[in-house]
Design a protein around this motif. Structure first.
Motif, short mmCIF file in Angstrom:
data_model
loop_
_atom_site.label_atom_id
_atom_site.label_comp_id
_atom_site.label_asym_id
_atom_site.label_seq_id
_atom_site.Cartn_x
_atom_site.Cartn_y
_atom_site.Cartn_z
N LEU A 251 0.81 -1.07 -0.13
CA LEU A 251 -0.18 0.01 -0.02
C LEU A 251 0.80 1.21 -0.18
CD1 LEU A 251 -2.52 -0.84 2.65
CD2 LEU A 251 -2.84 -1.19 0.56
N LYS A 252 0.33 2.33 -0.20
CA LYS A 252 0.89 3.68 -0.30
C LYS A 252 0.90 4.21 1.23
CE LYS A 252 1.55 4.83 -4.98
NZ LYS A 252 2.78 4.93 -4.83
N THR A 253 0.02 3.73 1.86
CA THR A 253 -0.35 4.28 3.12
C THR A 253 -0.32 3.19 4.29
OG1 THR A 253 -2.80 3.99 3.24
CG2 THR A 253 -2.06 5.84 2.37
N ASP A 254 -0.30 3.44 5.46
CA ASP A 254 -0.16 2.63 6.56
C ASP A 254 -1.39 2.03 6.99
OD1 ASP A 254 -1.04 4.96 7.61
OD2 ASP A 254 0.74 5.16 8.96
N ILE A 255 -2.47 2.17 6.47
CA ILE A 255 -3.95 1.71 6.65
C ILE A 255 -4.73 1.43 5.30
CG2 ILE A 255 -6.42 2.02 7.86
CD1 ILE A 255 -4.96 3.93 9.79
N GLY A 256 -5.43 0.17 5.30
CA GLY A 256 -6.04 -0.24 3.95
C GLY A 256 -6.73 -1.50 4.44
N THR A 257 -7.37 -1.82 3.38
CA THR A 257 -8.54 -3.02 3.77
C THR A 257 -8.49 -4.09 2.52
OG1 THR A 257 -10.52 -2.11 2.98
CG2 THR A 257 -10.06 -1.73 5.14
N MET A 258 -8.76 -4.99 2.60
CA MET A 258 -8.65 -6.05 1.30
C MET A 258 -10.19 -6.87 1.54
SD MET A 258 -5.12 -7.43 0.73
CE MET A 258 -5.64 -8.36 -0.68
N LYS A 259 -10.89 -7.43 0.48
CA LYS A 259 -11.90 -8.24 0.64
C LYS A 259 -12.13 -8.85 -0.76
CE LYS A 259 -15.54 -4.68 -0.46
NZ LYS A 259 -16.85 -4.23 -0.13
N GLY A 260 -12.76 -9.90 -0.97
CA GLY A 260 -12.86 -10.41 -2.08
C GLY A 260 -13.68 -11.63 -2.08
N SER A 261 -13.46 -12.38 -3.26
CA SER A 261 -14.23 -13.69 -3.33
C SER A 261 -13.27 -14.66 -4.00
CB SER A 261 -15.36 -13.60 -4.00
OG SER A 261 -15.42 -13.14 -5.53
N TYR A 262 -13.74 -15.98 -3.98
CA TYR A 262 -13.08 -17.17 -4.74
C TYR A 262 -14.07 -17.66 -5.45
CZ TYR A 262 -9.29 -16.79 -1.17
OH TYR A 262 -8.16 -16.64 -0.57
N GLN A 263 -13.87 -18.26 -6.52
CA GLN A 263 -14.55 -19.06 -7.57
C GLN A 263 -14.32 -20.60 -7.27
OE1 GLN A 263 -16.92 -17.45 -9.19
NE2 GLN A 263 -18.18 -19.32 -9.90
N VAL A 264 -15.09 -21.14 -6.90
CA VAL A 264 -15.01 -22.69 -6.30
C VAL A 264 -15.88 -23.49 -6.83
CG1 VAL A 264 -15.21 -24.18 -4.22
CG2 VAL A 264 -14.44 -21.65 -4.13
N LYS A 265 -15.25 -24.78 -7.40
CA LYS A 265 -16.12 -25.75 -8.06
C LYS A 265 -16.16 -26.98 -7.22
CE LYS A 265 -14.16 -27.81 -11.60
NZ LYS A 265 -13.54 -28.11 -12.93
N ARG A 266 -17.60 -27.43 -6.96
CA ARG A 266 -17.69 -28.54 -6.26
C ARG A 266 -17.45 -29.67 -7.24
NH1 ARG A 266 -22.28 -27.21 -3.54
NH2 ARG A 266 -23.57 -27.24 -5.63
N LEU A 267 -16.61 -30.52 -7.09
CA LEU A 267 -16.19 -31.58 -7.70
C LEU A 267 -17.16 -32.63 -8.40
CD1 LEU A 267 -12.54 -32.00 -6.90
CD2 LEU A 267 -13.50 -30.54 -8.68
N ILE A 268 -18.25 -33.11 -7.35
CA ILE A 268 -19.14 -34.05 -7.53
C ILE A 268 -20.22 -33.89 -8.90
CG2 ILE A 268 -21.03 -33.31 -5.96
CD1 ILE A 268 -21.14 -36.38 -5.20
N ASP A 269 -20.33 -32.32 -8.97
CA ASP A 269 -21.40 -31.79 -10.06
C ASP A 269 -20.88 -30.82 -10.92
OD1 ASP A 269 -21.63 -30.04 -8.43
OD2 ASP A 269 -23.76 -30.46 -7.88
N ASN A 270 -19.51 -30.61 -10.78
CA ASN A 270 -18.89 -29.48 -11.52
C ASN A 270 -19.74 -28.02 -11.23
OD1 ASN A 270 -16.62 -30.51 -12.25
ND2 ASN A 270 -17.52 -31.40 -14.24
N GLU A 271 -20.30 -27.76 -10.31
CA GLU A 271 -21.15 -26.37 -10.12
C GLU A 271 -20.20 -25.55 -9.30
OE1 GLU A 271 -24.68 -24.57 -7.40
OE2 GLU A 271 -24.87 -26.62 -8.21
N GLU A 272 -20.20 -24.33 -10.04
CA GLU A 272 -19.37 -23.35 -9.26
C GLU A 272 -20.07 -22.51 -8.52
OE1 GLU A 272 -16.57 -21.35 -12.15
OE2 GLU A 272 -15.93 -23.52 -12.70
N PHE A 273 -19.57 -21.87 -7.67
CA PHE A 273 -20.05 -21.18 -6.72
C PHE A 273 -18.98 -19.96 -6.24
CE2 PHE A 273 -19.17 -24.72 -4.17
CZ PHE A 273 -18.74 -24.24 -2.99
N GLU A 274 -19.56 -18.78 -5.70
CA GLU A 274 -18.66 -17.94 -5.10
C GLU A 274 -18.60 -18.04 -3.51
OE1 GLU A 274 -19.38 -13.28 -5.17
OE2 GLU A 274 -18.57 -13.85 -7.20
N VAL A 275 -17.41 -17.78 -2.95
CA VAL A 275 -17.13 -17.75 -1.63
C VAL A 275 -16.54 -16.54 -1.31
CG1 VAL A 275 -15.70 -18.97 0.36
CG2 VAL A 275 -16.82 -20.26 -1.61
N THR A 276 -17.09 -15.88 -0.17
CA THR A 276 -16.61 -14.64 0.22
C THR A 276 -15.51 -14.51 1.16
OG1 THR A 276 -18.96 -13.88 0.37
CG2 THR A 276 -17.44 -12.67 1.55
#
Length: 128
Positions: A90-115
């Motif tokens: 960072l350019k400052t001494d305070i900041g935040t991060m957040k996001g998501s992972y795209q995850v696939k369930r292998l039994i049915d290949n369904e993808e979902f978002e994890v916070t």
């Protein structure tokens, strides 16, 4: 440490200020963060992609997207976890991060978002 559970996947994040790699006089503050991803569900999952939102206290906002985490797309079995360490500057001494992972369930290949819960990047001297 912050934690959030989405569809049976628990994400925990802990941060560490890296004073030895920081140079406050040049507006360079380095932080490491350790992520633990736990599969609390009944089926194997694979982490496919990441999407980060990075906020600096000077108003700068960045987005980072890409495949996997630190070069891998780990498969996480039920009851197992995957941990990794990465960093953010960072350019400052305070900041935040957040996001998501795209995850696939292998039994049915369904993808979902994890916070990925929002967490703070704070140089320790700011906490006094």
């Amino acid at each position: 440490m912050v934690t959030e559970i989405t569809d049976g996947v628990k994400v925990s994040v802990e941060t560490i200020y890296q004073s030895e790699y920081s140079n406050p006089g040049s507006e360079h503050f380095m932080f490491a963060y350790k992520v633990r991803i736990e599969n609390l569900g009944r089926y194997s999952v694979q982490l496919m992609r990441r999407h980060w939102f990075i906020f600096d206290s000077n108003g700068t906002h960045r987005e980072v997207e890409g495949e996997g985490v630190v070069g891998v797309q780990p498969v996480i079995e039920p009851g197992e976890n995957h941990e990794y360490v990465s960093g953010c500057n960072l350019k400052t001494d305070i900041g935040t991060m957040k996001g998501s992972y795209q995850v696939k369930r292998l039994i049915d290949n369904e993808e979902f978002e994890v916070t990925i819960p929002e967490f703070y990047l704070v140089a320790p001297y700011k906490l006094n």
